[in-house]
Design a protein around this motif. Sequence first.
Motif, PDB file in Angstrom:
ATOM      1  N   ALA A   1      38.544  56.160  45.652  1.00  0.00           N
ATOM      2  CA  ALA A   1      39.081  55.044  45.039  1.00  0.00           C
ATOM      3  C   ALA A   1      38.112  54.293  43.952  1.00  0.00           C
ATOM      4  O   ALA A   1      36.729  54.410  44.345  1.00  0.00           O
ATOM      5  N   ALA A   2      38.686  53.814  42.936  1.00  0.00           N
ATOM      6  CA  ALA A   2      37.797  53.295  41.703  1.00  0.00           C
ATOM      7  C   ALA A   2      37.433  51.957  42.476  1.00  0.00           C
ATOM      8  O   ALA A   2      37.915  50.673  42.269  1.00  0.00           O
ATOM      9  N   VAL A   3      36.140  51.774  42.822  1.00  0.00           N
ATOM     10  CA  VAL A   3      35.659  50.404  43.414  1.00  0.00           C
ATOM     11  C   VAL A   3      34.341  50.080  42.855  1.00  0.00           C
ATOM     12  O   VAL A   3      33.623  50.591  42.765  1.00  0.00           O
ATOM     13  N   GLY A   4      34.346  48.879  42.558  1.00  0.00           N
ATOM     14  CA  GLY A   4      33.261  48.063  42.383  1.00  0.00           C
ATOM     15  C   GLY A   4      32.734  47.525  43.697  1.00  0.00           C
ATOM     16  O   GLY A   4      33.319  46.790  44.403  1.00  0.00           O
ATOM     17  N   GLN A   5      31.542  47.710  44.079  1.00  0.00           N
ATOM     18  CA  GLN A   5      30.897  47.307  45.417  1.00  0.00           C
ATOM     19  C   GLN A   5      29.659  46.879  45.303  1.00  0.00           C
ATOM     20  O   GLN A   5      28.703  47.395  44.856  1.00  0.00           O
ATOM     21  N   LEU A   6      29.130  45.939  46.112  1.00  0.00           N
ATOM     22  CA  LEU A   6      27.998  45.063  46.534  1.00  0.00           C
ATOM     23  C   LEU A   6      27.817  44.769  47.767  1.00  0.00           C
ATOM     24  O   LEU A   6      28.513  44.062  48.313  1.00  0.00           O
ATOM     25  N   GLY A   7      26.647  45.072  48.248  1.00  0.00           N
ATOM     26  CA  GLY A   7      26.316  44.744  49.698  1.00  0.00           C
ATOM     27  C   GLY A   7      26.403  45.781  50.645  1.00  0.00           C
ATOM     28  O   GLY A   7      26.226  46.775  50.513  1.00  0.00           O
ATOM     29  N   ASP A   8      26.724  45.219  51.867  1.00  0.00           N
ATOM     30  CA  ASP A   8      26.777  46.069  53.156  1.00  0.00           C
ATOM     31  C   ASP A   8      27.717  46.959  53.191  1.00  0.00           C
ATOM     32  O   ASP A   8      29.062  47.125  53.190  1.00  0.00           O
ATOM     33  N   ARG A   9      27.016  48.488  52.946  1.00  0.00           N
ATOM     34  CA  ARG A   9      27.823  49.718  52.810  1.00  0.00           C
ATOM     35  C   ARG A   9      28.819  50.000  54.058  1.00  0.00           C
ATOM     36  O   ARG A   9      29.946  50.447  53.629  1.00  0.00           O
ATOM     37  N   GLU A  10      28.412  49.741  55.088  1.00  0.00           N
ATOM     38  CA  GLU A  10      29.355  49.950  56.362  1.00  0.00           C
ATOM     39  C   GLU A  10      30.260  49.173  56.372  1.00  0.00           C
ATOM     40  O   GLU A  10      31.606  49.493  56.684  1.00  0.00           O
ATOM     41  N   ALA A  11      30.185  47.831  55.987  1.00  0.00           N
ATOM     42  CA  ALA A  11      31.292  46.797  55.804  1.00  0.00           C
ATOM     43  C   ALA A  11      32.261  47.331  54.738  1.00  0.00           C
ATOM     44  O   ALA A  11      33.734  47.300  54.919  1.00  0.00           O
ATOM     45  N   ILE A  12      31.732  47.778  53.526  1.00  0.00           N
ATOM     46  CA  ILE A  12      32.741  48.263  52.739  1.00  0.00           C
ATOM     47  C   ILE A  12      33.391  49.498  53.040  1.00  0.00           C
ATOM     48  O   ILE A  12      34.603  49.717  52.789  1.00  0.00           O
ATOM     49  N   ARG A  13      32.845  50.480  53.683  1.00  0.00           N
ATOM     50  CA  ARG A  13      33.763  51.533  54.185  1.00  0.00           C
ATOM     51  C   ARG A  13      34.792  51.250  55.190  1.00  0.00           C
ATOM     52  O   ARG A  13      35.886  51.671  54.876  1.00  0.00           O
ATOM     53  N   ASP A  14      34.279  50.340  56.154  1.00  0.00           N
ATOM     54  CA  ASP A  14      35.141  49.589  57.224  1.00  0.00           C
ATOM     55  C   ASP A  14      36.567  49.419  56.348  1.00  0.00           C
ATOM     56  O   ASP A  14      37.855  49.421  56.921  1.00  0.00           O
ATOM     57  N   VAL A  15      36.227  48.357  55.215  1.00  0.00           N
ATOM     58  CA  VAL A  15      37.536  47.720  54.726  1.00  0.00           C
ATOM     59  C   VAL A  15      38.197  48.917  53.953  1.00  0.00           C
ATOM     60  O   VAL A  15      39.623  48.668  53.902  1.00  0.00           O
ATOM     61  N   LEU A  16      37.563  49.695  53.340  1.00  0.00           N
ATOM     62  CA  LEU A  16      38.327  50.514  52.498  1.00  0.00           C
ATOM     63  C   LEU A  16      39.152  51.677  53.297  1.00  0.00           C
ATOM     64  O   LEU A  16      40.380  52.010  52.847  1.00  0.00           O
ATOM     65  N   ARG A  17      38.683  51.870  54.313  1.00  0.00           N
ATOM     66  CA  ARG A  17      39.382  52.860  55.334  1.00  0.00           C
ATOM     67  C   ARG A  17      40.606  52.076  56.224  1.00  0.00           C
ATOM     68  O   ARG A  17      41.559  52.578  56.186  1.00  0.00           O
ATOM     69  N   ALA A  18      40.199  50.849  56.334  1.00  0.00           N
ATOM     70  CA  ALA A  18      41.187  49.993  56.875  1.00  0.00           C
ATOM     71  C   ALA A  18      42.482  49.985  56.181  1.00  0.00           C
ATOM     72  O   ALA A  18      43.635  49.953  56.569  1.00  0.00           O
ATOM     73  N   THR A  19      42.119  49.643  54.609  1.00  0.00           N
ATOM     74  CA  THR A  19      43.319  49.449  53.822  1.00  0.00           C
ATOM     75  C   THR A  19      44.000  50.716  53.522  1.00  0.00           C
ATOM     76  O   THR A  19      45.360  50.720  53.548  1.00  0.00           O
ATOM     77  N   ALA A  20      43.281  51.988  53.521  1.00  0.00           N
ATOM     78  CA  ALA A  20      44.099  53.159  53.529  1.00  0.00           C
ATOM     79  C   ALA A  20      45.021  53.417  54.815  1.00  0.00           C
ATOM     80  O   ALA A  20      45.924  54.102  54.632  1.00  0.00           O
ATOM     81  N   SER A  21      44.544  52.977  55.953  1.00  0.00           N
ATOM     82  CA  SER A  21      45.254  53.040  57.285  1.00  0.00           C
ATOM     83  C   SER A  21      46.404  52.124  57.299  1.00  0.00           C
ATOM     84  O   SER A  21      47.142  52.572  58.258  1.00  0.00           O
ATOM     85  N   LEU A  22      46.475  51.392  56.531  1.00  0.00           N
ATOM     86  CA  LEU A  22      47.867  50.741  56.430  1.00  0.00           C
ATOM     87  C   LEU A  22      49.010  51.467  56.085  1.00  0.00           C
ATOM     88  O   LEU A  22      50.297  51.101  56.239  1.00  0.00           O
ATOM     89  N   SER A  23      48.680  52.620  55.220  1.00  0.00           N
ATOM     90  CA  SER A  23      49.740  53.585  54.855  1.00  0.00           C
ATOM     91  C   SER A  23      50.397  54.278  56.260  1.00  0.00           C
ATOM     92  O   SER A  23      50.001  54.545  57.268  1.00  0.00           O
ATOM     93  N   ARG A  24      51.552  54.777  55.948  1.00  0.00           N
ATOM     94  CA  ARG A  24      52.416  55.584  56.879  1.00  0.00           C
ATOM     95  C   ARG A  24      53.441  56.358  56.197  1.00  0.00           C
ATOM     96  O   ARG A  24      53.699  56.037  55.023  1.00  0.00           O
ATOM     97  N   LEU A  25      54.104  57.209  56.981  1.00  0.00           N
ATOM     98  CA  LEU A  25      55.112  58.045  56.321  1.00  0.00           C
ATOM     99  C   LEU A  25      56.364  56.942  56.252  1.00  0.00           C
ATOM    100  O   LEU A  25      56.657  56.240  57.058  1.00  0.00           O
TER     101      LEU A  25
END
Length: 365
Positions: free
Chosen positions: A341-365
């Motif tokens: 994803a084209a993301v501008g990011q600053l700060g805690d990398r683990e927190a950013i990764r968790d939020v981006l993966r959680a966003t993608a996990s909202l998807s479903r068939l």
Amino acid sequence: MSHGLLKSLLGAWALAACSAEETAAVEAHLTDCANCAEEAVRLRDAVALLHPEDNLDLDPTLRSRTLATCLTRRPARIPVPEWAAPYDAETARLDALLRDIGEAEWRAPVRLGWFDGRRPAGREATVAEVIGHLMAVDGIVADALGLPTRRGCEGSGTPAERTEAFWASTAAAQSPGETRAAWRAQGHSLIRTVSFADGGAAELDVAYGPFTLPLRDSFLDRAFECWVHAGDIAEAVHYPYAPPAAGHLHHMIDLAARHLPATIAHRRRTGLAGPPRTLVAAGSPGRTLHLEIEGDGGGHWHIPLDSPGALPSPDEEVAHVALDALEFCRLAAGHVPPEEAAVGQLGDREAIRDVLRATASLSRL
């Protein structure tokens, strides 16, 4: 050719309807006869008025602008609830797309993609199967409202289970016209029912199997999926398709952002995200990620990271993520992997990764 015959051909010449020999004769005559030359200019100007060079395709915003103008002059007696308006608009836009495609295009392959929690997933379906999928999942909302279930959409289960059941049913073999009519009739019934219902209907629970949404959020969820799959179909049949109206897009993004804390917590329970950094009591401020969505429909959201019950706090901000509105929606639809994803990011990398993966996990068939 005589002068009279050449003059009688001026109308056909202006319309480019003369033969090659007649055209050459008329144009040679116009260099010698001023009266016929003036008449030819007038006829050519008249023909230009009959054939404007402007694109004759209707402005895609014409319907919404016309309806908005009408409603300012005489409001609807029974208005559609604000939270159902995005679904009403997106189903209407998809219906217009379906009206424009040919019967052969209903069998065009459509690539459906989502994120299964760990990695991108997908499968191929036809246009007709995608509409059947939308109808099957809309049937969950119809069940909650006590409406009759469409043929092939009976039963219970998750959206994926109901979709597979529909695809395996005899209803999936109906003609494109029947599929479109059944899906559209169900959508009209949903809108009509909530428009006539009292205000308390917005909080009615809609059970999707492993999770439940209030009716107002369920309509936003259905609007988002309708738009996403309309885009999938449009790409498959090479049809131009615009994003939703900015106000509607904002509501869809807000729905996704509001569900991120619970999604992060669910991923932790299933071992797909690391443990919380700190224990936070419900209602207390905790570590926060600032989610900035840019462009039409965007805004600012503050996401609590360690507990869904924690209060987001600017003073506890540990990371800042910025995405374009459409890129965020592609991520939430599972159409782009979190790492890409084209993301501008600053700060805690683990927190950013968790939020981006959680966003993608909202998807479903």
